[in-house]
Write a protein that holds these residues in place. Structure first.
Motif, PDB file in Angstrom:
ATOM      1  N   ASN A  95       0.823  -1.211   0.000  1.00 10.38           N
ATOM      2  CA  ASN A  95       0.000   0.000   0.000  1.00 10.38           C
ATOM      3  C   ASN A  95       0.856   1.259   0.000  1.00 10.38           C
ATOM      4  N   VAL A  96       1.940   1.239   0.770  1.00 16.57           N
ATOM      5  CA  VAL A  96       2.866   2.377   0.803  1.00 16.57           C
ATOM      6  C   VAL A  96       3.520   2.568  -0.566  1.00 16.57           C
ATOM      7  N   ILE A  97       3.973   1.462  -1.181  1.00 12.72           N
ATOM      8  CA  ILE A  97       4.639   1.547  -2.480  1.00 12.72           C
ATOM      9  C   ILE A  97       3.698   2.100  -3.543  1.00 12.72           C
ATOM     10  N   LYS A  98       2.497   1.580  -3.616  1.00 14.25           N
ATOM     11  CA  LYS A  98       1.542   2.026  -4.645  1.00 14.25           C
ATOM     12  C   LYS A  98       1.133   3.479  -4.432  1.00 14.25           C
ATOM     13  N   TYR A  99       0.933   3.866  -3.177  1.00 14.75           N
ATOM     14  CA  TYR A  99       0.554   5.248  -2.882  1.00 14.75           C
ATOM     15  C   TYR A  99       1.697   6.200  -3.227  1.00 14.75           C
ATOM     16  N   ALA A 100       2.924   5.820  -2.884  1.00 17.51           N
ATOM     17  CA  ALA A 100       4.088   6.656  -3.183  1.00 17.51           C
ATOM     18  C   ALA A 100       4.293   6.798  -4.686  1.00 17.51           C
ATOM     19  N   ASP A 101       4.097   5.696  -5.413  1.00 17.65           N
ATOM     20  CA  ASP A 101       4.262   5.749  -6.865  1.00 17.65           C
ATOM     21  C   ASP A 101       3.204   6.639  -7.503  1.00 17.65           C
ATOM     22  N   ALA A 102       1.966   6.545  -7.047  1.00 18.65           N
ATOM     23  CA  ALA A 102       0.868   7.325  -7.631  1.00 18.65           C
ATOM     24  C   ALA A 102       0.964   8.804  -7.299  1.00 18.65           C
ATOM     25  N   ASN A 103       1.616   9.115  -6.169  1.00 11.97           N
ATOM     26  CA  ASN A 103       1.656  10.503  -5.707  1.00 11.97           C
ATOM     27  C   ASN A 103       3.057  11.111  -5.732  1.00 11.97           C
ATOM     28  N   ASP A 104       3.986  10.468  -6.447  1.00  8.21           N
ATOM     29  CA  ASP A 104       5.354  10.992  -6.608  1.00  8.21           C
ATOM     30  C   ASP A 104       6.026  11.312  -5.274  1.00  8.21           C
ATOM     31  N   ILE A 105       5.916  10.403  -4.338  1.00  7.99           N
ATOM     32  CA  ILE A 105       6.523  10.579  -3.018  1.00  7.99           C
ATOM     33  C   ILE A 105       7.892   9.926  -3.002  1.00  7.99           C
ATOM     34  N   THR A 106       8.879  10.640  -2.530  1.00 10.84           N
ATOM     35  CA  THR A 106      10.235  10.115  -2.394  1.00 10.84           C
ATOM     36  C   THR A 106      10.734  10.346  -0.972  1.00 10.84           C
ATOM     37  N   GLY A 107      11.825   9.658  -0.612  1.00 14.59           N
ATOM     38  CA  GLY A 107      12.435   9.877   0.694  1.00 14.59           C
ATOM     39  C   GLY A 107      12.579   8.609   1.501  1.00 14.59           C
ATOM     40  N   THR A 108      12.971   8.783   2.745  1.00 15.49           N
ATOM     41  CA  THR A 108      13.194   7.677   3.670  1.00 15.49           C
ATOM     42  C   THR A 108      12.116   7.692   4.747  1.00 15.49           C
ATOM     43  N   PHE A 109      11.486   6.540   4.960  1.00 14.75           N
ATOM     44  CA  PHE A 109      10.383   6.463   5.916  1.00 14.75           C
ATOM     45  C   PHE A 109      10.549   5.264   6.842  1.00 14.75           C
ATOM     46  N   ASP A 110      10.255   5.492   8.127  1.00 16.89           N
ATOM     47  CA  ASP A 110      10.164   4.401   9.092  1.00 16.89           C
ATOM     48  C   ASP A 110       8.734   3.883   9.029  1.00 16.89           C
ATOM     49  N   VAL A 111       8.562   2.724   8.394  1.00 16.17           N
ATOM     50  CA  VAL A 111       7.219   2.172   8.195  1.00 16.17           C
ATOM     51  C   VAL A 111       6.864   1.338   9.424  1.00 16.17           C
ATOM     52  N   VAL A 112       6.347   2.013  10.439  1.00 19.69           N
ATOM     53  CA  VAL A 112       6.107   1.356  11.726  1.00 19.69           C
ATOM     54  C   VAL A 112       4.671   1.572  12.187  1.00 19.69           C
ATOM     55  N   SER A 113       4.257   0.729  13.117  1.00 26.09           N
ATOM     56  CA  SER A 113       2.978   0.877  13.784  1.00 26.09           C
ATOM     57  C   SER A 113       3.201   1.542  15.137  1.00 26.09           C
ATOM     58  N   ASP A 114       2.107   1.873  15.798  1.00 19.94           N
ATOM     59  CA  ASP A 114       2.191   2.510  17.103  1.00 19.94           C
ATOM     60  C   ASP A 114       2.437   1.462  18.180  1.00 19.94           C
ATOM     61  N   GLY A 115       3.519   1.629  18.941  1.00 21.58           N
ATOM     62  CA  GLY A 115       3.801   0.745  20.061  1.00 21.58           C
ATOM     63  C   GLY A 115       4.386  -0.592  19.666  1.00 21.58           C
ATOM     64  N   ASN A 116       4.992  -1.261  20.639  1.00 18.59           N
ATOM     65  CA  ASN A 116       5.564  -2.587  20.430  1.00 18.59           C
ATOM     66  C   ASN A 116       4.745  -3.639  21.173  1.00 18.59           C
ATOM     67  N   VAL A 117       4.947  -4.903  20.813  1.00 20.00           N
ATOM     68  CA  VAL A 117       4.245  -6.025  21.424  1.00 20.00           C
ATOM     69  C   VAL A 117       5.285  -7.043  21.891  1.00 20.00           C
ATOM     70  N   THR A 118       5.135  -7.554  23.098  1.00 22.98           N
ATOM     71  CA  THR A 118       6.066  -8.564  23.608  1.00 22.98           C
ATOM     72  C   THR A 118       5.614  -9.957  23.182  1.00 22.98           C
ATOM     73  N   LEU A 119       6.544 -10.889  23.191  1.00 25.71           N
ATOM     74  CA  LEU A 119       6.193 -12.273  22.875  1.00 25.71           C
ATOM     75  C   LEU A 119       5.239 -12.845  23.925  1.00 25.71           C
ATOM     76  N   GLU A 120       5.353 -12.386  25.149  1.00 21.40           N
ATOM     77  CA  GLU A 120       4.423 -12.816  26.200  1.00 21.40           C
ATOM     78  C   GLU A 120       2.994 -12.410  25.844  1.00 21.40           C
ATOM     79  N   GLN A 121       2.823 -11.205  25.312  1.00 22.66           N
ATOM     80  CA  GLN A 121       1.496 -10.764  24.892  1.00 22.66           C
ATOM     81  C   GLN A 121       0.959 -11.629  23.758  1.00 22.66           C
ATOM     82  N   VAL A 122       1.834 -11.967  22.824  1.00 22.53           N
ATOM     83  CA  VAL A 122       1.418 -12.823  21.700  1.00 22.53           C
ATOM     84  C   VAL A 122       0.960 -14.178  22.225  1.00 22.53           C
TER      85      VAL A 122
END
Length: 246
Positions: free
Chosen positions: A170-197
């Motif tokens: 989704n990021v690749i297709k959106y960037a290609d369609a909208n001429d977006i360039t640069g470096t991005f940290d493609v992350v979600s909010d917060g981390n999850v522990t293996l104990e939680q999993v």
């Protein structure tokens, strides 16, 4: 003009993210060691390169690691740089570049990022955390999901940031369609522990002693450009588990 799949080149398509992307871009060009020269001879038709390939074998000869990782990235970028019109170059990197302890993995990711920035004008560097999707490599997370009595090398407090394969496309297709360039940290909010999993899937696990801690990454930059990335790691994990059970 919509991107045509037969003008997309993807590397590292035998497993994981690369395989997923090649399935989604049906009819794309898939590059590996055996067909590299043949594929690159058809470079003039390519409009998008997605470079996923990475040799992470710990016992690999150092020169082979350089050839498979750094030198291949340079070769792909120089083809991109020398051709007109310019092509979009997407490099799949890692948030491990932020880790203080240096390894072959994060050092070569850093070198490859530098090459991409130097040789490509229209580039997208995606620094990814833990990736979840079909055909992913068996790891501690997947052992918890799939094994009846998971035996792990990592501790229960080991934490990860998670995104899905579909987030990347989704990021690749959106960037290609909208001429977006640069470096991005493609992350979600917060981390999850293996104990939680383990608690989510109600598994009793034999945890290891090694504690892996994912660095905290600010998600505001990715959300400001790609608003659909406003999600949590926990949501990503739960969606993956639900899809596995459907």
């Amino acid at each position: 003009m919509p991107l045509q799949n037969n003008k997309v080149l993807i590397t590292g398509t035998r497993r994981g993210l690369g395989k997923y992307l090649s399935d989604q871009f049906s009819g794309c060009l898939s590059l590996n060691r055996e067909n590299k020269e043949d594929i690159l001879s058809r470079y003039s038709q390519i409009e998008l390169i997605v470079h996923c390939a990475f040799n992470s074998k710990r016992d690999e000869d150092k020169y082979q690691l350089l050839k498979d990782n750094v030198f291949l990235t340079e070769q792909l970028c120089r083809l991109n740089y020398n051709r007109s019109p310019a092509k979009k170059f997407v490099y799949i990197s890692s948030i491990d570049v932020y880790r203080h302890d240096k390894t072959d993995y994060n050092i070569m990711k850093e070198y490859s990022e530098s090459i991409v920035k130097s040789l490509c004008d229209d580039y997208l560097i995606l620094r990814c955390p833990a990736l979840l999707g079909k055909d992913m490599r068996k790891n501690n997370f997947l052992k918890i999901i799939e094994d009846k009595e998971p035996k792990l090398t990592l501790s229960e407090k080991s934490s990860f940031n998670f995104i899905a394969y579909r987030d990347i496309i989704n990021v690749i297709k959106y960037a290609d369609a909208n001429d977006i360039t640069g470096t991005f940290d493609v992350v979600s909010d917060g981390n999850v522990t293996l104990e939680q999993v383990a608690n989510i899937v109600s598994k009793e696990c034999s945890f290891g002693s090694f504690n892996y801690v994912t660095p905290d990454i600010d998600k505001h930059d990715i959300i400001s450009t790609f608003k659909f990335m406003n999600k949590t790691s926990l949501e990503v994990v739960k969606n993956f588990i639900k899809e596995q059970n459907d």
